[in-house]
Design an enzyme around this catalytic site. Structure first.
Site, mmCIF file in Angstrom:
data_model
loop_
_atom_site.group_PDB
_atom_site.id
_atom_site.type_symbol
_atom_site.label_atom_id
_atom_site.label_comp_id
_atom_site.label_asym_id
_atom_site.label_seq_id
_atom_site.Cartn_x
_atom_site.Cartn_y
_atom_site.Cartn_z
ATOM 1 N N THR A 11 0.851 -1.202 0.000
ATOM 2 C CA THR A 11 0.000 0.000 0.000
ATOM 3 C C THR A 11 0.876 1.238 0.000
ATOM 4 O O THR A 11 1.967 1.202 0.563
ATOM 5 C CB THR A 11 -0.828 0.000 1.302
ATOM 6 N N GLY A 40 -9.889 -3.118 4.527
ATOM 7 C CA GLY A 40 -8.734 -3.165 5.420
ATOM 8 C C GLY A 40 -8.608 -1.875 6.229
ATOM 9 O O GLY A 40 -9.576 -1.143 6.412
ATOM 10 N N ASP A 41 -7.400 -1.623 6.686
ATOM 11 C CA ASP A 41 -7.158 -0.433 7.515
ATOM 12 C C ASP A 41 -7.002 0.852 6.694
ATOM 13 O O ASP A 41 -7.213 1.947 7.205
ATOM 14 C CB ASP A 41 -5.871 -0.629 8.331
ATOM 15 N N THR A 99 1.042 0.205 6.777
ATOM 16 C CA THR A 99 1.018 -0.724 5.652
ATOM 17 C C THR A 99 1.069 -2.132 6.213
ATOM 18 O O THR A 99 1.551 -2.352 7.319
ATOM 19 C CB THR A 99 2.203 -0.449 4.687
ATOM 20 N N GLY A 100 0.547 -3.082 5.439
ATOM 21 C CA GLY A 100 0.574 -4.466 5.900
ATOM 22 C C GLY A 100 -0.818 -5.043 6.098
ATOM 23 O O GLY A 100 -1.792 -4.541 5.534
ATOM 24 N N GLY A 148 -4.114 -5.418 7.156
ATOM 25 C CA GLY A 148 -5.013 -4.416 7.718
ATOM 26 C C GLY A 148 -5.776 -4.891 8.937
ATOM 27 O O GLY A 148 -6.040 -4.108 9.863
#
Ligand code: SD4
Length: 323
Positions: A184, A214-215, A235-236, A238
């Site tokens: 992201t 996601g986040d 990032t990653g 979420g």
């Protein structure tokens, strides 16, 4: 024999030394001039995004415009398979995008599950500026985008479609976001006036369940900006970031006196404590304080973030990690 190093010399030396010591102690204590402008963003594609943001900041432009312009570069790049056009689709083969933006006045806008739109970040900004709301999702977000003049665009590139067909043939579950599978873009900007803004945009987890969010479009987990303190983005995986309300936590740690770097480490540790599967996922945070200090930290190796400032130019830094 005259002693050339007489008492007066000693005194001068002693006083001079004391003055020097005092001066350096004072300069350590004295508030350092703020370093700005500064741009920081996630992963290698952040380098190109930073450059677009920098062009605005260098000319005295605002952090909000810079943040939006920066991530638009990544959204429009079909070779990035995790953001905008070229993003990998959900398990039904549809590309749906999540994005949010937050400015120095604390206002924010967001879209989730937005299809057929090249620049979700700009739609998120319109939500912020043209509606009384913060977040629009799915068909509502798409209708709003069209009403604002954003044209319908096919986001599924032949490469992304081929990757989806290949995955579908395996019959496997959608993978979680780990050290091999991520990217992201989150970007934070500090302008010459000392104002902060941030933007975050993604196609989310590849081959996700339709409707999964996601986040990245969530103000708090994926992005948070407090003009008095600092800004952070994530990032990653979420799901893990949401459980810890990650970016908000980074900013709150900075408010409590932690440096941008320490605050990112604190938030990664909180994610670790809330997610028993933490060894098999990737989560990273970047942060930028109002003083222009930058931090970045993640769970697993391989994280990188791009920093653009007047001193260093545009550089890609390795993100230190827990593992
Ligand atoms: C998500 N956090 O949708 C995003 C994906 C991501 O690096 O950051 N990938 O969960």
């Amino acid at each position: 024999m005259t002693n050339t190093f007489d008492r007066r010399d000693l005194l001068v030396t002693a006083v001079g030394g004391a003055l020097l010591t005092q001066c350096s102690a004072e300069s350590e204590r004295a508030p350092q001039p703020p370093k700005r402008p500064v741009v920081v963003s996630t992963w290698e594609h952040g380098l190109a995004a930073n450059e677009a943001a920098w062009q605005i900041l260098e000319q005295g432009g605002g952090a909000l415009d810079a943040a939006e312009a920066g991530v638009r570069v990544t959204e429009a790049d079909p070779s990035v398979t995790t953001v905008g056009i070229g993003g990998l689709p959900d398990r039904n083969g549809r590309v749906s995008l999540d994005a949010c933006i937050m400015g120095p006045d604390g206002d924010c806008g967001s879209v989730a599950g937005l299809e057929e739109t090249l620049h979700p970040i700009s739609v998120a900004r319109r939500v912020m500026e043209q509606t009384p709301h913060v977040m629009l999702v799915g068909q509502g977000a798409q209708d709003f985008a069209r009403s604002q003049g954003f044209e319908a665009v096919d986001l599924l590139t032949p490469e992304a479609e081929a990757a989806w067909r290949e995955w579908r043939a395996t019959g496997e579950e959608a993978p979680v976001i780990d050290a091999e599978n991520h990217d992201t873009i989150g970007l934070l900007a500090l302008d010459q006036q000392g104002d902060l803004a941030g933007a975050c945009t993604t196609s989310g987890a590849k081959f996700k369940l339709p409707g999964r969010v996601g986040d990245s479009p969530l103000i708090g987990p994926g992005l948070y900006v407090d003009n008095e303190v600092g800004a952070a983005t994530a990032t990653g995986w979420g799901e893990a970031v949401i459980r810890a309300v990650g970016s908000f936590l980074v900013v709150e740690r900075m408010r409590a006196g932690r440096t941008a770097q320490q605050a990112c480490e604190d938030a990664v540790d909180r994610v670790i404590s809330k997610n028993p599967d933490w060894r098999s996922i990737q989560v990273g945070f970047i942060a930028l304080s109002t003083a222009g200090d930058v931090g970045g930290f993640c769970i697993d190796r391989g994280f990188e973030f791009a920093v653009r400032d007047g001193e260093r130019g545009n550089v890609l830094l390795p993100g230190p990690s827990r593992l």
